[in-house]
Design a protein around this motif. Structure first.
Motif, PDB file in Angstrom:
ATOM      1  N   VAL A  28       0.807  -1.222   0.000  1.00  0.00           N
ATOM      2  CA  VAL A  28       0.000   0.000   0.000  1.00  0.00           C
ATOM      3  C   VAL A  28       0.843   1.277   0.000  1.00  0.00           C
ATOM      4  O   VAL A  28       0.300   2.374  -0.097  1.00  0.00           O
ATOM      5  CB  VAL A  28      -0.995   0.034   1.184  1.00  0.00           C
ATOM      6  N   ALA A  29       2.158   1.137   0.099  1.00  0.00           N
ATOM      7  CA  ALA A  29       3.034   2.317   0.140  1.00  0.00           C
ATOM      8  C   ALA A  29       2.967   3.094  -1.167  1.00  0.00           C
ATOM      9  O   ALA A  29       2.941   2.512  -2.251  1.00  0.00           O
ATOM     10  CB  ALA A  29       4.471   1.898   0.408  1.00  0.00           C
ATOM     11  N   ILE A  30       2.932   4.422  -1.034  1.00  0.00           N
ATOM     12  CA  ILE A  30       2.959   5.251  -2.228  1.00  0.00           C
ATOM     13  C   ILE A  30       4.382   5.694  -2.552  1.00  0.00           C
ATOM     14  O   ILE A  30       4.647   6.179  -3.648  1.00  0.00           O
ATOM     15  CB  ILE A  30       2.030   6.478  -2.091  1.00  0.00           C
ATOM     16  N   ARG A  31       5.287   5.506  -1.590  1.00  0.00           N
ATOM     17  CA  ARG A  31       6.703   5.800  -1.819  1.00  0.00           C
ATOM     18  C   ARG A  31       7.513   5.068  -0.762  1.00  0.00           C
ATOM     19  O   ARG A  31       7.055   4.866   0.354  1.00  0.00           O
ATOM     20  CB  ARG A  31       6.961   7.298  -1.728  1.00  0.00           C
ATOM     21  N   SER A  32       8.716   4.682  -1.141  1.00  0.00           N
ATOM     22  CA  SER A  32       9.620   4.061  -0.186  1.00  0.00           C
ATOM     23  C   SER A  32      11.031   4.559  -0.445  1.00  0.00           C
ATOM     24  O   SER A  32      11.337   5.055  -1.529  1.00  0.00           O
ATOM     25  CB  SER A  32       9.568   2.533  -0.296  1.00  0.00           C
ATOM     26  N   ALA A  33      11.868   4.437   0.572  1.00  0.00           N
ATOM     27  CA  ALA A  33      13.264   4.837   0.434  1.00  0.00           C
ATOM     28  C   ALA A  33      14.111   4.047   1.404  1.00  0.00           C
ATOM     29  O   ALA A  33      13.710   3.798   2.544  1.00  0.00           O
ATOM     30  CB  ALA A  33      13.433   6.325   0.695  1.00  0.00           C
ATOM     31  N   LEU A  34      15.277   3.650   0.956  1.00  0.00           N
ATOM     32  CA  LEU A  34      16.271   3.033   1.809  1.00  0.00           C
ATOM     33  C   LEU A  34      17.119   4.171   2.364  1.00  0.00           C
ATOM     34  O   LEU A  34      17.711   4.932   1.589  1.00  0.00           O
ATOM     35  CB  LEU A  34      17.126   2.054   1.015  1.00  0.00           C
ATOM     36  N   VAL A  35      17.126   4.316   3.681  1.00  0.00           N
ATOM     37  CA  VAL A  35      17.875   5.399   4.317  1.00  0.00           C
ATOM     38  C   VAL A  35      18.997   4.810   5.156  1.00  0.00           C
ATOM     39  O   VAL A  35      18.853   3.731   5.732  1.00  0.00           O
ATOM     40  CB  VAL A  35      16.969   6.311   5.169  1.00  0.00           C
ATOM     41  N   GLU A  36      20.111   5.531   5.204  1.00  0.00           N
ATOM     42  CA  GLU A  36      21.269   5.077   5.961  1.00  0.00           C
ATOM     43  C   GLU A  36      21.650   6.109   6.997  1.00  0.00           C
ATOM     44  O   GLU A  36      21.402   7.308   6.823  1.00  0.00           O
ATOM     45  CB  GLU A  36      22.432   4.821   5.002  1.00  0.00           C
ATOM     46  N   ALA A  37      22.249   5.640   8.082  1.00  0.00           N
ATOM     47  CA  ALA A  37      22.666   6.528   9.165  1.00  0.00           C
ATOM     48  C   ALA A  37      23.665   7.555   8.645  1.00  0.00           C
ATOM     49  O   ALA A  37      24.575   7.218   7.891  1.00  0.00           O
ATOM     50  CB  ALA A  37      23.287   5.715  10.299  1.00  0.00           C
ATOM     51  N   THR A  38      23.469   8.810   9.058  1.00  0.00           N
ATOM     52  CA  THR A  38      24.386   9.880   8.647  1.00  0.00           C
ATOM     53  C   THR A  38      25.473  10.121   9.683  1.00  0.00           C
ATOM     54  O   THR A  38      26.443  10.810   9.404  1.00  0.00           O
ATOM     55  CB  THR A  38      23.635  11.203   8.435  1.00  0.00           C
ATOM     56  N   GLY A  39      25.276   9.587  10.886  1.00  0.00           N
ATOM     57  CA  GLY A  39      26.204   9.849  11.971  1.00  0.00           C
ATOM     58  C   GLY A  39      25.851  11.108  12.748  1.00  0.00           C
ATOM     59  O   GLY A  39      26.505  11.452  13.729  1.00  0.00           O
ATOM     60  N   GLU A  40      24.804  11.801  12.304  1.00  0.00           N
ATOM     61  CA  GLU A  40      24.350  13.018  12.970  1.00  0.00           C
ATOM     62  C   GLU A  40      23.143  12.710  13.846  1.00  0.00           C
ATOM     63  O   GLU A  40      22.479  11.691  13.671  1.00  0.00           O
ATOM     64  CB  GLU A  40      23.945  14.073  11.938  1.00  0.00           C
ATOM     65  N   THR A  41      22.881  13.618  14.762  1.00  0.00           N
ATOM     66  CA  THR A  41      21.673  13.554  15.573  1.00  0.00           C
ATOM     67  C   THR A  41      20.761  14.677  15.100  1.00  0.00           C
ATOM     68  O   THR A  41      21.211  15.812  14.940  1.00  0.00           O
ATOM     69  CB  THR A  41      21.999  13.740  17.066  1.00  0.00           C
ATOM     70  N   GLY A  42      19.500  14.352  14.875  1.00  0.00           N
ATOM     71  CA  GLY A  42      18.551  15.354  14.406  1.00  0.00           C
ATOM     72  C   GLY A  42      18.078  16.251  15.532  1.00  0.00           C
ATOM     73  O   GLY A  42      18.387  16.039  16.706  1.00  0.00           O
ATOM     74  N   ALA A  43      17.295  17.258  15.181  1.00  0.00           N
ATOM     75  CA  ALA A  43      16.744  18.203  16.156  1.00  0.00           C
ATOM     76  C   ALA A  43      15.868  17.490  17.181  1.00  0.00           C
ATOM     77  O   ALA A  43      15.720  17.962  18.311  1.00  0.00           O
ATOM     78  CB  ALA A  43      15.943  19.290  15.445  1.00  0.00           C
ATOM     79  N   SER A  44      15.314  16.344  16.824  1.00  0.00           N
ATOM     80  CA  SER A  44      14.466  15.577  17.733  1.00  0.00           C
ATOM     81  C   SER A  44      15.271  14.853  18.800  1.00  0.00           C
ATOM     82  O   SER A  44      14.715  14.338  19.761  1.00  0.00           O
ATOM     83  CB  SER A  44      13.652  14.549  16.944  1.00  0.00           C
ATOM     84  N   GLY A  45      16.600  14.779  18.603  1.00  0.00           N
ATOM     85  CA  GLY A  45      17.466  14.062  19.536  1.00  0.00           C
ATOM     86  C   GLY A  45      17.726  12.621  19.140  1.00  0.00           C
ATOM     87  O   GLY A  45      18.468  11.909  19.810  1.00  0.00           O
ATOM     88  N   TYR A  46      17.134  12.176  18.040  1.00  0.00           N
ATOM     89  CA  TYR A  46      17.321  10.817  17.561  1.00  0.00           C
ATOM     90  C   TYR A  46      18.293  10.796  16.380  1.00  0.00           C
ATOM     91  O   TYR A  46      18.496  11.814  15.719  1.00  0.00           O
ATOM     92  CB  TYR A  46      15.973  10.208  17.144  1.00  0.00           C
ATOM     93  N   PRO A  47      18.885   9.622  16.101  1.00  0.00           N
ATOM     94  CA  PRO A  47      19.818   9.526  14.971  1.00  0.00           C
ATOM     95  C   PRO A  47      19.149   9.911  13.652  1.00  0.00           C
ATOM     96  O   PRO A  47      17.976   9.623  13.436  1.00  0.00           O
ATOM     97  CB  PRO A  47      20.217   8.050  14.954  1.00  0.00           C
ATOM     98  N   ARG A  48      19.918  10.556  12.789  1.00  0.00           N
ATOM     99  CA  ARG A  48      19.414  10.989  11.480  1.00  0.00           C
ATOM    100  C   ARG A  48      19.803   9.954  10.428  1.00  0.00           C
ATOM    101  O   ARG A  48      20.917   9.444  10.403  1.00  0.00           O
ATOM    102  CB  ARG A  48      19.987  12.351  11.126  1.00  0.00           C
ATOM    103  N   TYR A  49      18.859   9.696   9.542  1.00  0.00           N
ATOM    104  CA  TYR A  49      19.039   8.771   8.421  1.00  0.00           C
ATOM    105  C   TYR A  49      18.646   9.512   7.145  1.00  0.00           C
ATOM    106  O   TYR A  49      17.727  10.323   7.164  1.00  0.00           O
ATOM    107  CB  TYR A  49      18.140   7.540   8.590  1.00  0.00           C
ATOM    108  N   ALA A  50      19.333   9.220   6.043  1.00  0.00           N
ATOM    109  CA  ALA A  50      19.030   9.910   4.789  1.00  0.00           C
ATOM    110  C   ALA A  50      19.267   8.987   3.605  1.00  0.00           C
ATOM    111  O   ALA A  50      20.125   8.103   3.638  1.00  0.00           O
ATOM    112  CB  ALA A  50      19.895  11.163   4.653  1.00  0.00           C
ATOM    113  N   GLY A  51      18.485   9.240   2.545  1.00  0.00           N
ATOM    114  CA  GLY A  51      18.661   8.517   1.295  1.00  0.00           C
ATOM    115  C   GLY A  51      17.436   8.619   0.421  1.00  0.00           C
ATOM    116  O   GLY A  51      16.311   8.757   0.912  1.00  0.00           O
ATOM    117  N   GLU A  52      17.650   8.594  -0.880  1.00  0.00           N
ATOM    118  CA  GLU A  52      16.583   8.561  -1.884  1.00  0.00           C
ATOM    119  C   GLU A  52      15.545   9.661  -1.684  1.00  0.00           C
ATOM    120  O   GLU A  52      14.343   9.446  -1.842  1.00  0.00           O
ATOM    121  CB  GLU A  52      15.931   7.180  -1.915  1.00  0.00           C
ATOM    122  N   GLY A  53      16.002  10.849  -1.306  1.00  0.00           N
ATOM    123  CA  GLY A  53      15.110  11.991  -1.172  1.00  0.00           C
ATOM    124  C   GLY A  53      14.470  12.145   0.195  1.00  0.00           C
ATOM    125  O   GLY A  53      13.711  13.085   0.420  1.00  0.00           O
TER     126      GLY A  53
END
Length: 92
Positions: A28-53
């Motif tokens: 049922v997903a309209i979009r998916s992305a494989l995200v990888e750890a960036t090594g940064e912590t986001g503003a939320s305090g949790y690890p940041r992941y990025a990839g495929e937009g």
């Protein structure tokens, strides 16, 4: 010291999608992305992941998406993000 997963798959699904079954969510997903750890912590305090937009702050313990941008924008109303193990929905 506890290590966090290095990779997740994020599925953007209609908010009414029920359950956590990866195969169903993948269907049922309209979009998916494989995200990888960036090594940064986001503003939320949790690890940041990025990839495929997508850029996401993910709580690795609960697999909850705490913050998400898709192509630089927040999700529209009626959509939600779910985290699954990469490839969990394959084999349908």
């Amino acid at each position: 010291m506890r290590t966090h997963p290095q990779r997740f798959e994020i599925l953007v699904v209609p908010q009414h999608a029920e359950g956590r079954d990866a195969a169903h969510l993948t269907e049922v997903a309209i979009r998916s992305a494989l995200v990888e750890a960036t090594g940064e912590t986001g503003a939320s305090g949790y690890p940041r992941y990025a990839g495929e937009g997508m850029v996401a702050d993910i709580d690795p313990e609960t697999r909850t998406v705490e913050a998400l941008l898709v192509d630089g924008f927040e999700l529209d109303y009626g959509l939600s993000a779910r985290v699954v193990t990469p490839g969990a929905g394959e084999g349908r």
